[in-house]
Design an enzyme around this catalytic site. Structure first.
Site, PDB file in Angstrom:
ATOM      1  N   ASN A 195       0.725  -0.992   0.005  1.00 50.17           N
ATOM      2  CA  ASN A 195       0.064   0.020  -0.107  1.00 50.17           C
ATOM      3  C   ASN A 195       0.811   1.463   0.042  1.00 50.17           C
ATOM      4  O   ASN A 195       1.950   1.219   0.081  1.00 50.17           O
ATOM      5  CB  ASN A 195      -0.939   0.025   1.008  1.00 50.17           C
ATOM      6  CG  ASN A 195      -0.128   0.194   2.627  1.00 50.17           C
ATOM      7  OD1 ASN A 195       0.702   1.111   2.911  1.00 50.17           O
ATOM      8  ND2 ASN A 195      -0.376  -1.209   3.142  1.00 50.17           N
ATOM      9  N   ASP A 264      -3.936  -6.107   4.784  1.00 49.97           N
ATOM     10  CA  ASP A 264      -4.777  -6.929   5.468  1.00 49.97           C
ATOM     11  C   ASP A 264      -4.673  -8.345   4.645  1.00 49.97           C
ATOM     12  O   ASP A 264      -5.203  -9.204   5.580  1.00 49.97           O
ATOM     13  CB  ASP A 264      -6.063  -6.074   5.297  1.00 49.97           C
ATOM     14  CG  ASP A 264      -6.505  -5.012   6.089  1.00 49.97           C
ATOM     15  OD1 ASP A 264      -5.928  -5.025   7.257  1.00 49.97           O
ATOM     16  OD2 ASP A 264      -6.960  -3.949   5.710  1.00 49.97           O
ATOM     17  N   LYS A 322     -13.585   0.129  15.592  1.00 47.90           N
ATOM     18  CA  LYS A 322     -12.317  -0.383  15.809  1.00 47.90           C
ATOM     19  C   LYS A 322     -11.760  -0.202  17.182  1.00 47.90           C
ATOM     20  O   LYS A 322     -11.079  -0.990  17.853  1.00 47.90           O
ATOM     21  CB  LYS A 322     -11.260   0.459  14.793  1.00 47.90           C
ATOM     22  CG  LYS A 322     -11.229  -0.039  13.313  1.00 47.90           C
ATOM     23  CD  LYS A 322     -10.493   0.426  12.360  1.00 47.90           C
ATOM     24  CE  LYS A 322     -11.186   0.206  11.124  1.00 47.90           C
ATOM     25  NZ  LYS A 322     -10.320   0.952  10.062  1.00 47.90           N
ATOM     26  N   LYS A 326     -10.853  -3.794  19.012  1.00 51.76           N
ATOM     27  CA  LYS A 326      -9.361  -3.965  19.204  1.00 51.76           C
ATOM     28  C   LYS A 326      -9.069  -3.798  20.442  1.00 51.76           C
ATOM     29  O   LYS A 326      -7.856  -3.807  20.871  1.00 51.76           O
ATOM     30  CB  LYS A 326      -8.821  -3.118  17.998  1.00 51.76           C
ATOM     31  CG  LYS A 326      -8.917  -3.593  16.703  1.00 51.76           C
ATOM     32  CD  LYS A 326      -8.014  -2.824  15.738  1.00 51.76           C
ATOM     33  CE  LYS A 326      -8.452  -2.890  14.080  1.00 51.76           C
ATOM     34  NZ  LYS A 326      -7.279  -3.700  13.522  1.00 51.76           N
TER      35      LYS A 326
HETATM   36  O1  C5P Z   1      -8.745  -2.334  11.062  1.00 54.15           O
HETATM   37  P1  C5P Z   1      -7.710  -1.397  10.540  1.00 54.15           P
HETATM   38  O2  C5P Z   1      -6.748  -1.889   9.694  1.00 54.15           O
HETATM   39  O3  C5P Z   1      -8.232  -0.055   9.722  1.00 54.15           O
HETATM   40  O4  C5P Z   1      -6.858  -0.917  11.748  1.00 54.15           O
HETATM   41  C1  C5P Z   1      -6.092   0.005  11.627  1.00 54.15           C
HETATM   42  C2  C5P Z   1      -5.056  -0.079  12.886  1.00 54.15           C
HETATM   43  O5  C5P Z   1      -4.721  -1.403  13.279  1.00 54.15           O
HETATM   44  C3  C5P Z   1      -3.777   0.438  12.885  1.00 54.15           C
HETATM   45  O6  C5P Z   1      -3.417   1.055  14.156  1.00 54.15           O
HETATM   46  C4  C5P Z   1      -2.839  -0.600  12.569  1.00 54.15           C
HETATM   47  O7  C5P Z   1      -1.449  -0.387  12.461  1.00 54.15           O
HETATM   48  C5  C5P Z   1      -3.418  -1.752  13.163  1.00 54.15           C
HETATM   49  N1  C5P Z   1      -3.150  -3.070  12.271  1.00 54.15           N
HETATM   50  C6  C5P Z   1      -2.329  -4.077  12.692  1.00 54.15           C
HETATM   51  N2  C5P Z   1      -2.465  -5.225  11.780  1.00 54.15           N
HETATM   52  C7  C5P Z   1      -3.372  -5.544  10.801  1.00 54.15           C
HETATM   53  C8  C5P Z   1      -4.071  -4.624  10.223  1.00 54.15           C
HETATM   54  C9  C5P Z   1      -4.291  -3.336  11.102  1.00 54.15           C
HETATM   55  O8  C5P Z   1      -1.994  -4.072  13.643  1.00 54.15           O
HETATM   56  N3  C5P Z   1      -3.230  -6.606  10.304  1.00 54.15           N
END
Ligand code: C5P
Length: 389
Positions: A195, A264, A322, A326
């Site tokens: 990305n 992701d 989130k 999380k």
């Molecule tokens: O769910 P999303 O990707 O939008 O969440 C963003 C947050 O989660 C950010 O803090 C990112 O660093 C973390 N993240 C992570 N591992 C992933 C995806 C996102 O730690 N696989």
């Protein structure tokens, strides 16, 4: 007149218990004698780059490294411009480039000069780099003009110095783990899924944490940036490697700040050889990567865990979700479609959402300044948590 105030400021800083070393520009010595400052502070005053009060030591490097803080007071329009450009044509500007200590500037100049777009542009540049200003006050100038440009009052300057020093220690002994940059998920030896994250936000967060006295481990995906001095850097490529690195460091950390734009999904398998071009279409099967911050936050214990949310729509609602899912203490949300916000650019506009429901919208500013706000928020959360315990 402001030059005389420098003697006052030096004396008050000494009274507050600080060791004061004075560096003067040649212009300043026409207004006030270096002997005055030497007598006041009990330390030799340096003016020329080639002044070496201690034989065998390079004065500008030694002073730059020894300083806990550099205060430039009074700062002229000329000095502010030299600092913004990064000139090193005298002792003061050379020292300002060589130091890693925070820099505070108390400007003093004619009101027309202070409000001049050229001066204000330089002030913006320096602010974006983390330099802080003790703004001039309104009043009657020596030249007879009235307006904004008088150097701030001595107690205001002394207090700003004290507060800045306090802040440079408020994370002393705190171990901060920062993830930054994108991850690259290999398709074959030459291609990857990735990305547009530049890593700028994460590197700025690491830098701000260091500026507050924290011990910093920066776990970074591939970026073009040089890491901030003082951070321990762990370089990774893939989300899985980042996950393993975070797991290895998490136990020893007090704070995890996840700024990385983790991919992701990754290709289900990596081809051992470069896939050749054909006329047929090609379906790539992707499988989900582990949610690093989400997994770690489930077993955070007393740690503070901070996430980022880069959104393209309904930013606050998605970020709120989130934050809860999380198990984060704080999430910094930005709309990546907004100009001057998000990937690659040097600025960002963040809104901080706290687990207790507080919402703190911040104006658009440099990523360095955003990081400073975020780290102050983290310092407050830590303080509150420790007060509770
Ligand atoms: O769910 P999303 O990707 O939008 O969440 C963003 C947050 O989660 C950010 O803090 C990112 O660093 C973390 N993240 C992570 N591992 C992933 C995806 C996102 O730690 N696989």
């Amino acid at each position: 007149m402001a030059a005389y105030r420098a003697a006052d400021i030096a004396r008050e800083l000494m009274r507050a218990g600080h060791t004061v070393r004075v560096v003067m520009t040649h212009a300043a010595t026409r207004l006030i004698s270096p002997d005055t400052f030497a007598a006041l502070t009990g330390n030799p005053v340096v003016v020329d780059v080639f002044d070496e009060p201690v034989p065998g030591q390079i004065a500008h490097i030694r002073l730059a490294q020894a300083a806990d803080l550099v205060l430039i007071a009074p700062a002229t329009a000329h000095t502010i411009a030299r600092l913004a450009i990064g000139l090193a044509d005298d002792m003061l500007t050379t020292l300002a480039l060589a130091t890693r200590a925070p820099i505070l500037i108390a400007p003093a100049m004619n009101p027309a000069m202070w409000t001049h777009p050229a001066v204000q542009a330089h002030v913006q540049t320096l602010r974006a780099r983390g330099v802080e200003f003790i703004d001039p006050t309104y009043g009657l100038m020596a030249c007879g003009d009235e307006g904004w440009g008088k150097i701030a009052d001595t107690p205001v300057i002394v207090q700003a110095v004290q507060q800045r020093l306090q802040r440079s220690r408020d994370l002393a002994g705190v171990r901060v783990l920062v993830t930054a940059g994108p991850t690259y998920e290999p398709i074959d030896p030459v291609r990857f899924v990735g990305n547009r994250s530049s890593g700028k936000m994460g590197y700025a967060v690491a830098e701000a944490a260091l500026a507050h006295g924290a011990e910093v481990v920066l776990i970074t995906g591939p970026t073009q940036l040089s890491p901030p001095a003082g951070a321990r850097v762990v370089r990774v490529q893939t989300a899985q490697q980042m996950f393993e690195a975070v797991q290895a460091e998490f136990e020893a950390c007090d704070v995890l700040i996840a700024t990385a734009a983790v991919a992701d999904y990754r290709p289900e398998r990596t081809l051992p050889l470069k896939r050749k071009r054909t006329a047929r279409s090609w379906t790539l099967r992707l499988v989900p990567n582990p949610d690093i911050v989400g997994t770690m936050a489930q077993r955070k214990g007393e740690r503070i865990v901070v996430g980022f949310a880069a959104e393209t729509d309904k930013a606050l609602a998605h970020a709120q979700a989130k934050l809860r899912q999380k198990n984060l203490d704080l999430i910094a949300v930005n709309d990546v479609l907004e100009p001057g916000s998000g990937f690659e650019v040097d600025t960002n506009r963040l809104t901080l959402l706290y687990a207790d429901g507080r919402i703190e919208p911040l104006p658009q500013m440099s990523k360095r300044e955003c990081a400073e706000h975020l780290i102050r928020a983290v310092a407050q959360l830590l303080q509150a948590k420790r007060a509770q315990a």
